[in-house]
Write a protein that holds these residues in place. Structure first.
Motif, mmCIF file in Angstrom:
data_model
loop_
_atom_site.group_PDB
_atom_site.id
_atom_site.type_symbol
_atom_site.label_atom_id
_atom_site.label_comp_id
_atom_site.label_asym_id
_atom_site.label_seq_id
_atom_site.Cartn_x
_atom_site.Cartn_y
_atom_site.Cartn_z
ATOM 1 N N ALA A 141 0.851 -1.214 0.044
ATOM 2 C CA ALA A 141 -0.098 -0.050 0.078
ATOM 3 C C ALA A 141 0.912 1.382 -0.131
ATOM 4 N N GLY A 142 1.987 1.016 0.958
ATOM 5 C CA GLY A 142 2.869 2.138 0.893
ATOM 6 C C GLY A 142 3.577 2.636 -0.420
ATOM 7 N N LEU A 143 4.061 1.625 -1.020
ATOM 8 C CA LEU A 143 4.516 1.568 -2.519
ATOM 9 C C LEU A 143 3.665 2.109 -3.514
ATOM 10 N N ALA A 144 2.375 1.842 -3.443
ATOM 11 C CA ALA A 144 1.520 2.354 -4.545
ATOM 12 C C ALA A 144 1.050 3.759 -4.225
ATOM 13 N N LEU A 145 1.160 3.883 -3.018
ATOM 14 C CA LEU A 145 0.905 5.617 -2.634
ATOM 15 C C LEU A 145 1.977 6.596 -3.452
ATOM 16 N N ALA A 146 3.071 6.066 -2.874
ATOM 17 C CA ALA A 146 4.281 6.667 -3.228
ATOM 18 C C ALA A 146 4.193 6.946 -4.874
ATOM 19 N N LEU A 147 4.042 5.807 -5.425
ATOM 20 C CA LEU A 147 3.955 5.898 -6.888
ATOM 21 C C LEU A 147 3.044 6.508 -7.660
ATOM 22 N N ASP A 148 1.673 6.512 -7.047
ATOM 23 C CA ASP A 148 0.742 7.367 -7.521
ATOM 24 C C ASP A 148 0.540 8.803 -7.148
ATOM 25 N N TRP A 149 1.351 9.084 -6.123
ATOM 26 C CA TRP A 149 1.547 10.511 -5.455
ATOM 27 C C TRP A 149 2.091 11.476 -6.768
ATOM 28 N N ARG A 150 2.801 10.681 -7.643
ATOM 29 C CA ARG A 150 3.280 11.780 -9.087
ATOM 30 C C ARG A 150 2.156 12.180 -9.468
ATOM 31 N N ALA A 151 1.059 11.629 -9.779
ATOM 32 C CA ALA A 151 0.024 12.274 -10.316
ATOM 33 C C ALA A 151 -0.856 13.015 -9.414
#
Length: 223
Positions: A141-151
């Motif tokens: 979940a943390g990895l996905a948050l960091a990656l999606d935070w770019r958008a």
């Protein structure tokens, strides 16, 4: 979605699958977040204010998803990344809060109570992911948050410019570093599955927020 996840696991590893999930459910590919939020003319300030308010409801409190994942401990390959990401997200949270303050009150929109309840439910779902005892779920979940935070950052930056807040450089680890951690942390099939589940559910909650923001924008038309 679970059956699709099982199909994806057989031929590919965590990095490829998380990348596919981002392309399917990430903010960069959602019609509203990718463009419609910016194409509303005179309604743009309300759209941006709405977005940052609800992003703050979802991710503005401490401890957040990455903090909770780090505090669980016991994840050697991801420990340094989690420390860096937690520190970076604290800066992102401060920046988001400044933008929300500058944006002013939440735009008046029909169905406000239902919207608030929906986002509170999303927040609870994300906390459950981050507190999960299933090894790998929280870090996924943390990895996905960091990656999606770019958008997400493109919207926050647009709101900052609109409401007179100084832009700040992104503070989270790079996408490359994040994907390297995803590869290193997937040390077994069970952990990999849990990571993918955590990432998938994080992105599902984000997609639900983008859908809600779009619906709220449509509800404000003509107000």
């Amino acid at each position: 979605m679970e059956s699709n996840q099982a199909d994806l696991l057989a031929p590919r590893g965590a990095v490829d699958i998380i990348g596919a999930l981002l392309r399917a459910d990430g903010g960069a590919h959602h019609p509203y977040m990718a463009g419609e939020i910016f194409a509303a003319g005179r309604d743009l300030p309300r759209n941006l204010a709405d977005a940052v308010h609800y992003l703050c409801t979802l991710h503005g409190d401490h401890p957040g998803i990455i903090d909770l994942a780090r505090d669980k401990g016991g994840f050697g390959p991801a420990a340094e990344w989690l420390d860096d990401a937690a520190s970076g997200f604290a800066q992102e949270r401060l920046y988001l809060t400044k933008v929300v303050v500058a944006a002013g009150p939440l735009p008046s929109t029909a169905g406000q109570a239902d919207s608030a309840a929906a986002v509170a439910g999303q927040r609870h779902a994300l906390e459950m992911l981050a507190r999960s005892d299933r090894t790998g779920c929280a870090i996924g979940a943390g990895l996905a948050l960091a990656l999606d935070w770019r958008a997400i950052r493109t919207v926050i930056d647009a709101a900052a410019q609109r409401f007179g807040v100084e832009l700040t450089p992104p503070a989270l680890p790079s996408s490359r570093a994040t994907m390297m951690v995803a590869a290193a942390a997937a040390g077994s099939v069970s952990i990999e599955r849990a990571m993918i589940f955590g990432a998938q559910q994080m992105l599902v909650q984000h997609r639900g927020l983008w859908d809600l923001l779009h619906a709220r924008q449509l509800a404000r038309v003509g107000q």
